[in-house]
Design an enzyme around this catalytic site. Sequence first.
Site, PDB file in Angstrom:
ATOM      1  N   THR A  46       1.056  -1.351   0.039  1.00  0.00           N
ATOM      2  CA  THR A  46       0.073  -0.106   0.039  1.00  0.00           C
ATOM      3  C   THR A  46       0.924   1.195   0.063  1.00  0.00           C
ATOM      4  OG1 THR A  46      -1.660  -1.098   1.132  1.00  0.00           O
ATOM      5  CG2 THR A  46      -1.670   1.378   1.265  1.00  0.00           C
ATOM      6  N   ASN A  97      -6.417  -9.597  -7.457  1.00  0.00           N
ATOM      7  CA  ASN A  97      -6.527 -10.112  -6.232  1.00  0.00           C
ATOM      8  C   ASN A  97      -7.787 -10.723  -5.649  1.00  0.00           C
ATOM      9  OD1 ASN A  97      -6.851  -7.261  -5.948  1.00  0.00           O
ATOM     10  ND2 ASN A  97      -7.545  -7.530  -4.121  1.00  0.00           N
ATOM     11  N   SER A 107       4.738  -7.109  -1.625  1.00  0.00           N
ATOM     12  CA  SER A 107       4.745  -7.196  -0.312  1.00  0.00           C
ATOM     13  C   SER A 107       5.007  -8.438   0.020  1.00  0.00           C
ATOM     14  CB  SER A 107       3.263  -6.995   0.113  1.00  0.00           C
ATOM     15  OG  SER A 107       3.041  -6.874   1.390  1.00  0.00           O
ATOM     16  N   CYS A 132      -8.831  -5.750   2.631  1.00  0.00           N
ATOM     17  CA  CYS A 132      -8.704  -4.318   3.023  1.00  0.00           C
ATOM     18  C   CYS A 132     -10.182  -3.734   2.773  1.00  0.00           C
ATOM     19  CB  CYS A 132      -7.781  -3.656   1.941  1.00  0.00           C
ATOM     20  SG  CYS A 132      -6.285  -4.130   1.716  1.00  0.00           S
ATOM     21  N   THR A 145      13.077   4.778  10.904  1.00  0.00           N
ATOM     22  CA  THR A 145      14.352   3.794  10.955  1.00  0.00           C
ATOM     23  C   THR A 145      13.869   2.349  10.579  1.00  0.00           C
ATOM     24  OG1 THR A 145      14.597   4.743  13.201  1.00  0.00           O
ATOM     25  CG2 THR A 145      15.232   2.479  13.090  1.00  0.00           C
ATOM     26  N   HIS A 187       4.192 -10.382   2.804  1.00  0.00           N
ATOM     27  CA  HIS A 187       3.278 -11.207   3.588  1.00  0.00           C
ATOM     28  C   HIS A 187       2.447 -12.159   2.620  1.00  0.00           C
ATOM     29  CE1 HIS A 187      -0.738  -8.889   3.595  1.00  0.00           C
ATOM     30  NE2 HIS A 187       0.289  -7.989   3.386  1.00  0.00           N
ATOM     31  N   GLN A 224       0.222  -9.987  -6.209  1.00  0.00           N
ATOM     32  CA  GLN A 224      -0.408 -11.363  -6.149  1.00  0.00           C
ATOM     33  C   GLN A 224       0.470 -12.454  -6.927  1.00  0.00           C
ATOM     34  OE1 GLN A 224      -2.319 -12.475  -3.996  1.00  0.00           O
ATOM     35  NE2 GLN A 224      -3.330 -10.617  -3.279  1.00  0.00           N
TER      36      GLN A 224
HETATM   37  N1  PLP Z   1      -2.165  -4.632  -3.884  1.00  0.00           N
HETATM   38  C1  PLP Z   1      -2.861  -5.915  -4.204  1.00  0.00           C
HETATM   39  C2  PLP Z   1      -3.084  -6.527  -5.531  1.00  0.00           C
HETATM   40  C3  PLP Z   1      -3.068  -6.553  -3.077  1.00  0.00           C
HETATM   41  O1  PLP Z   1      -3.765  -7.744  -3.068  1.00  0.00           O
HETATM   42  C4  PLP Z   1      -2.892  -5.972  -1.779  1.00  0.00           C
HETATM   43  C5  PLP Z   1      -3.291  -6.721  -0.486  1.00  0.00           C
HETATM   44  O2  PLP Z   1      -4.090  -7.559  -0.378  1.00  0.00           O
HETATM   45  C6  PLP Z   1      -2.209  -5.005  -1.753  1.00  0.00           C
HETATM   46  C7  PLP Z   1      -1.849  -4.253  -2.884  1.00  0.00           C
HETATM   47  C8  PLP Z   1      -1.708  -4.326  -0.558  1.00  0.00           C
HETATM   48  O3  PLP Z   1      -0.788  -4.808   0.205  1.00  0.00           O
HETATM   49  P1  PLP Z   1      -0.274  -4.603   1.658  1.00  0.00           P
HETATM   50  O4  PLP Z   1      -0.907  -5.497   2.567  1.00  0.00           O
HETATM   51  O5  PLP Z   1       1.185  -5.099   1.779  1.00  0.00           O
HETATM   52  O6  PLP Z   1      -0.475  -3.188   1.994  1.00  0.00           O
END
Ligand code: PLP
Length: 371
Positions: A70, A149, A196, A324, A233, A198, A177
């Site tokens: 994000t 996603n 990202s 989200c 940091t 995670h 993704q």
């Molecule tokens: N972009 C896509 C396609 C996502 O699926 C997601 C999270 O589900 C994000 C951006 C946001 O990622 P983050 O959780 O690292 O902010």
Amino acid sequence: MIYFDNASSTKLNDLVFEEMMIWQRDFYANPSSNHKFARKSKVAIENSRNKVAELLGVKPSEVFFTSSATESNNCILQNAVKNLKIKEFITSKLEHDSVFQTIQKISLEKNIKVFFVRNNIDGDLDLNSLEILLKKSKKPFVSLMHINNEISNINDIYSLSEISKRYGAFFHTDCVQSLGKINFKIDDNFDYISASSHKFHGPKGCGIIYAKNANIESFIYGGSQERNLRAGTENVSSIVGFAKALEISIKDLDKNFLYVENLKKIFIEKILKEEKIKFNGNSGILEKSSPYILNIGIENQDEENFLIYSLDSFGICATASSACSSGVEKKSRVIENLKKKISPIRISLSIYNNENEINFFFEKLHQILNF
Ligand code: PLP
């Protein structure tokens, strides 16, 4: 518990966790301090950057660590207006909120026009529509995601970026993704990507920006961390975790892809036998979607939250849309833009799922819906 919500977040890999713990527990100095102990943390960050760059086939100077995808998307899109001085955004209505909402906000604040590439009922982007928009555009910035996603569609980012570059546009693709999950190469036509950790069994709270030729400027002001791009940091253990998780994911990518693809095949075969269940987007077509995501809808069943809550009561974790925007009790913008009226359930898989879990899912789904 059966965890079918891997597009929202994934289980941390044990090896990643072990490596992160050392940097969390033992090396607590601030990487910017001027002593030997701190320099160990600084070196760990730079080694992680080198590793990520090598795995992506780009230069270390082109890789920046952030707190999330994000944040990466915000930074890339704000940089487009502030530093690249773009005049228009071209995007789609199927993007993740971190792109879609950011573009909406920036365009209102800075009086930047926004144009949308058309999509069909299955969420395929229309390359012609992109070209028509580019032909009449002025200094555009194109932002189109790699894998959706929610509906799992794989966009042809090579053609989309090639067309964009032909008309002198900057091209960004959100690879959240896809990185660590499907094979792709950072093409010369990509100016920016975001991802990202995670989503591929790495830690939460760590994202990256790839910026071609490091063409990006400050986003968060303060200290000179991340070569002045992002003050604050550094999250050393998560940065180390990002690199480790990416290394493992890319090493095992083909093996994992085949395993998860086989699970998706089993899912698809079962769904095809169910008269009342339909796929959303291309998620039921293996060649056109990610093996990691399925999106289904039940005919005449508009109460998506009822289904999600009922599955939850049997210990099955799934979502209706992107994590989200769930909890906000609003319909998925992506599904609404497909103009289909089937309420979605997103099932997203990982290597930690198995066939027994799929059987259990169908057993409980039948029970809930009285099929
Ligand atoms: N972009 C896509 C396609 C996502 O699926 C997601 C999270 O589900 C994000 C951006 C946001 O990622 P983050 O959780 O690292 O902010």
